[in-house]
Design an enzyme around this catalytic site. Structure first.
Site, PDB file in Angstrom:
ATOM      1  N   VAL A   1       0.848  -1.198   0.000  1.00 32.08           N
ATOM      2  CA  VAL A   1       0.000   0.000   0.000  1.00 32.08           C
ATOM      3  C   VAL A   1       0.882   1.245   0.000  1.00 32.08           C
ATOM      4  O   VAL A   1       0.649   2.186  -0.772  1.00 32.08           O
ATOM      5  CB  VAL A   1      -0.982  -0.001   1.192  1.00 32.08           C
TER       6      VAL A   1
ATOM      7  N   THR B   1       2.499   1.802  -3.393  1.00 30.92           N
ATOM      8  CA  THR B   1       1.520   2.280  -4.366  1.00 30.92           C
ATOM      9  C   THR B   1       1.102   3.713  -4.077  1.00 30.92           C
ATOM     10  O   THR B   1       0.986   4.533  -4.994  1.00 30.92           O
ATOM     11  CB  THR B   1       0.287   1.365  -4.371  1.00 30.92           C
ATOM     12  N   GLU B   2       0.891   4.017  -2.816  1.00 29.39           N
ATOM     13  CA  GLU B   2       0.376   5.339  -2.439  1.00 29.39           C
ATOM     14  C   GLU B   2       1.408   6.451  -2.615  1.00 29.39           C
ATOM     15  O   GLU B   2       1.095   7.504  -3.148  1.00 29.39           O
ATOM     16  CB  GLU B   2      -0.121   5.327  -0.989  1.00 29.39           C
ATOM     17  N   SER B   3       2.620   6.236  -2.121  1.00 32.18           N
ATOM     18  CA  SER B   3       3.584   7.342  -2.057  1.00 32.18           C
ATOM     19  C   SER B   3       4.982   6.995  -2.551  1.00 32.18           C
ATOM     20  O   SER B   3       5.848   7.878  -2.559  1.00 32.18           O
ATOM     21  CB  SER B   3       3.707   7.820  -0.608  1.00 32.18           C
TER      22      SER B   3
END
Length: 138
Positions: free
Chosen positions: A25, A28-30
């Site tokens: 996560v 993918t996010e940052s």
């Protein structure tokens, strides 16, 4: 390896959330940028929206420990809401619970569908690399 691996493992273990999932996560996010800000206002490593950060009592979304803590709490809440349905969990993390409920699944939003696929792909990669999986305590 990232500078956040130990912190991710510590917090994931505390909330009984799989380490590889949390790391996927964050990737993918940052892409592991603790100062990341999205055009929609999501902040930090796990790209917490201000309302989500407030819901999980995150004081500083740019402080890695606070951000990961809030993001993992949110994942735990979603894992409990959609047990055994990781794609729905990820869709809700990205698009919100309301959109998942209205769609009775992954909403027909290209960004969300791409997001779910990317997180699942990164997760598999981290599992294959042997980053470790938390045994689920029952």
């Amino acid at each position: 390896r990232t500078p956040y691996d130990q912190l991710i493992r510590e917090i994931a273990d505390r909330y009984n959330v799989e380490y590889a999932l949390v790391k996927a996560v964050i990737k993918t996010e940052s892409d592991f940028d603790h100062r990341a800000i999205s055009p929609k206002g999501a902040q930090g490593l796990m790209q917490l929206m201000p309302a989500t950060a407030a819901q999980h009592q995150v004081r500083n979304a740019f402080f890695p420990r606070d951000n990961i803590e809030g993001g993992v709490q949110h994942l735990r809440m979603l894992l409990d809401r959609y047990p055994g349905n990781l794609p729905w969990v990820l869709a809700a993390y990205n698009a919100g619970i309301q959109r998942v409920e209205e769609a009775h699944g992954i909403p027909a939003i290209a960004e969300t569908r791409d997001y779910v696929a990317r997180v699942l792909r990164y997760r598999i990669g981290y599992l294959r690399e042997g980053v470790g999986v938390l045994e689920v305590r029952r």
